[in-house]
Design a protein around this motif. Structure first.
Motif, short mmCIF file in Angstrom:
data_model
loop_
_atom_site.label_atom_id
_atom_site.label_comp_id
_atom_site.label_asym_id
_atom_site.label_seq_id
_atom_site.Cartn_x
_atom_site.Cartn_y
_atom_site.Cartn_z
N LEU A 97 0.18 4.27 -2.69
CA LEU A 97 -1.01 5.08 -2.44
C LEU A 97 -0.85 5.94 -1.20
CD1 LEU A 97 -3.97 5.80 -3.03
CD2 LEU A 97 -4.64 3.78 -1.71
N LEU A 117 0.82 -1.22 0.00
CA LEU A 117 0.00 0.00 0.00
C LEU A 117 0.85 1.26 0.00
CD1 LEU A 117 -2.57 -1.11 2.75
CD2 LEU A 117 -2.81 -1.31 0.27
N VAL A 169 -0.68 10.16 -1.00
CA VAL A 169 -1.58 10.98 -0.17
C VAL A 169 -0.77 11.79 0.85
CG1 VAL A 169 -3.45 10.89 1.52
CG2 VAL A 169 -3.51 9.40 -0.48
#
Length: 558
Positions: A60, A57, A64
């Motif tokens: 991502l 992950l 952000v």
């Protein structure tokens, strides 16, 4: 069995109803009870799974994290949803407020719409602001120089990445392994294209480890390939739990940007070096972030990981002469200087705006890593914005310290694309459908700028020759032999007479025969040039006599 008539007493009738409806129906209680407990269990399980697989992950989460406006929108939206749920009766209120067909304007709906529009409308502007900040940092840190460093003539960059991949694959004789992505590694002062020997196929990927490192000498046209054997506990191209990136994101800093792995050989021991960058946050004029060099992670054969700061990495003997500064950060920093005159200039007059020069050939993306007389450095050529193809600036970035230098030529110089065109024009009899100019790198020889261009077959089976294009006059000198190339780089007159046409053309003073030693797979191992006053005699040993007998030579040319 006796029967009892219904009673007129209300209290008694109520008691009868309770006995008749036993067991009591608690469906109303279930419907009205909040779903916090099952949602909490699901949330805990999801967080646990996400935490374990957090390396997957990372892309991502890091995107952000480094985009403050997007992060601000997500956090604010979550707080607004939580506040509404607390005030209005729970999660169902929030869901109904967002999904109901009722078009009533509510504070929650207004807040969500404003946050989404603001975040996504301002993100492109914030990215441009980040480019301006990075441009200001790069321009303020860069020193403007009047001349470029001379290249290390003893360690020229001759073999391209695509050719090195071909050389390495052609010599691989281990069916369970494959050659991974190549990158440059300096071994005992000599630059090599280094690639991990990774497991090939799903079964081998699961069961095997990285078996070693393949090294291709980039300073000679011949296929000089060797390997360093030895399994690595944590390697490249293996199953996820034995992969270098998984281990880095599990045990080392998470919110950083790890670059490509580079195989390093020090005292015959294999290491994996991974440079990385980290974000720096800025609040004005809009929240944004810019990358900076964070350090280098080193993984030894046992899987032990050590994270070094930039100063510690520079002082490490294991990383001497290696690529320590992240190459993506070097390219991103130079590209950002197109904002040197502000955002508005990039949409209007384009004054002094630059762009990274496009290059011909396969896998020849800038920056190029070379060894110069002052040490290892990246080289990035930029040209003016638009259709202009002249050289506007040449940036060099110290591969060890990350120091930026900017060279602005006083005179008009050809750019890399024009240099490739001049190489084609200098050899009109060459079939340019089968060959391509590759890796044009600006090189200084005796204070004169040349574009060093490699001419490569379309199948990347070798280096046909290396051409030097005078960046001012456009004159082209071509050499087929490594010795001649290094002599030209030293400013000497090469033994091999340069030609401005086809390198195999036979004229006075040029070779009449070129003998090639070729492997079974078609790779040219060695080339020998024979001149007019010389002859070729090949002797083949026999078992019956102590002498030799003549054999037929395979030669190219007339």
């Amino acid at each position: 069995m006796s029967t009892r008539p219904p009673s007129d007493d209300p209290d008694e009738q109520s008691s009868d109803d309770e006995l008749t409806d036993w067991p009591p129906d608690d469906s109303d209680q279930h419907e009205s009870s909040p779903p916090w407990i099952p949602l909490g269990i699901v949330g805990i399980v999801a967080v646990a799974i996400g935490w374990f697989f957090r390396p997957w992950l990372h892309g991502l989460i890091y995107a952000v994290y480094t985009t403050p406006l997007l992060l601000f929108g997500i956090v604010t939206g979550s707080i607004a949803a939580w506040a509404t749920a607390r005030a209005g009766g729970g999660v169902e209120t929030v869901v109904n407020a967002l999904t109901s067909n009722d078009h009533t304007i509510t504070p929650l709906r207004v807040g969500v719409v404003v946050l989404v529009i603001t975040a996504f409308a301002l993100m492109p502007i914030a990215n441009a602001v980040a480019g301006v900040t990075l441009s200001d940092q790069t321009m303020s840190q860069a020193a403007t120089v009047e001349r470029l460093d001379d290249v290390d003539a003893d360690n020229p960059r001759i073999v391209t990445r695509a050719v090195a991949d071909r050389y390495a694959s052609n010599t691989l004789n281990r069916p369970q392994y494959r050659v991974g992505d190549t990158d440059i590694s300096v071994v005992n002062g000599t630059p090599y294209w280094a690639a991990p020997l990774a497991p090939d196929g799903l079964f081998n990927t699961i069961t095997k480890r990285q078996a070693g490192t393949v090294l291709v000498d980039m300073t000679t046209q011949q296929a000089n390939v060797r390997s360093v054997d030895g399994e690595l506990e944590t390697g490249v191209g293996t199953i996820f739990h034995r992969n270098y990136r998984w281990e880095l994101l599990k045990s080392q800093p998470y919110l950083v940007d790890y670059g490509d792995p580079k195989m390093v050989i020090h005292n015959d021991t294999q290491y994996i070096a991974v440079p990385y960058s980290e974000p720096t946050f800025h609040l004005t004029p809009l929240p944004h972030s810019t990358p900076q060099w964070g350090g280098v992670a080193i993984i030894d054969p046992s899987g032990s990981i050590e994270t070094l700061s930039p100063s510690e990495a520079t002082a490490s003997p294991i990383l001497d002469n290696q690529q320590l500064y992240p190459e993506n950060l070097a390219l991103q920093s130079v590209a950002a200087t197109k904002y040197r005159n502000g955002i508005l200039n990039t949409y209007t007059s384009h004054e002094d705006e630059i762009e990274i020069a496009p290059l011909p050939g396969d896998e020849n993306d800038q920056p190029f890593f070379i060894l110069s007389e002052s040490g290892p450095q990246y080289v990035v050529a930029v040209e003016p914005y638009g259709n202009a193809q002249g050289l506007q600036e040449l940036w060099t970035i110290d591969g060890q310290s990350g120091a930026f230098e900017r060279y602005v030529p006083d005179d008009s110089l050809f750019g890399p694309q024009r240099a490739a065109d001049l190489v084609r024009q200098s050899a009109p009899q060459t079939d340019w459908d089968r060959f391509t100019p590759a890796e044009p790198i600006l090189t200084v020889i005796d204070d004169r700028e040349y574009w060093q261009v490699r001419v490569v077959p379309e199948d990347n089976s070798g280096i046909a020759y290396v051409a030097f294009v005078d960046a001012r006059s456009g004159d082209v000198d071509s050499f087929e032999q490594t010795d001649a190339i290094t002599q030209f780089l030293r400013g000497e007159t090469p033994v091999e007479t340069p030609t401005e046409t086809d390198p195999t053309d036979t004229t006075a003073g040029t070779p009449t025969v070129i003998v090639q030693r070729v492997a079974e797979n078609g790779t040219v191992i060695e080339t020998m040039t024979v001149y007019d006053d010389e002859s070729v005699e090949i002797r083949t040993p026999t078992n019956s006599t102590a002498g030799t007998e003549n054999a037929t030579a395979r030669a190219l040319g007339s």
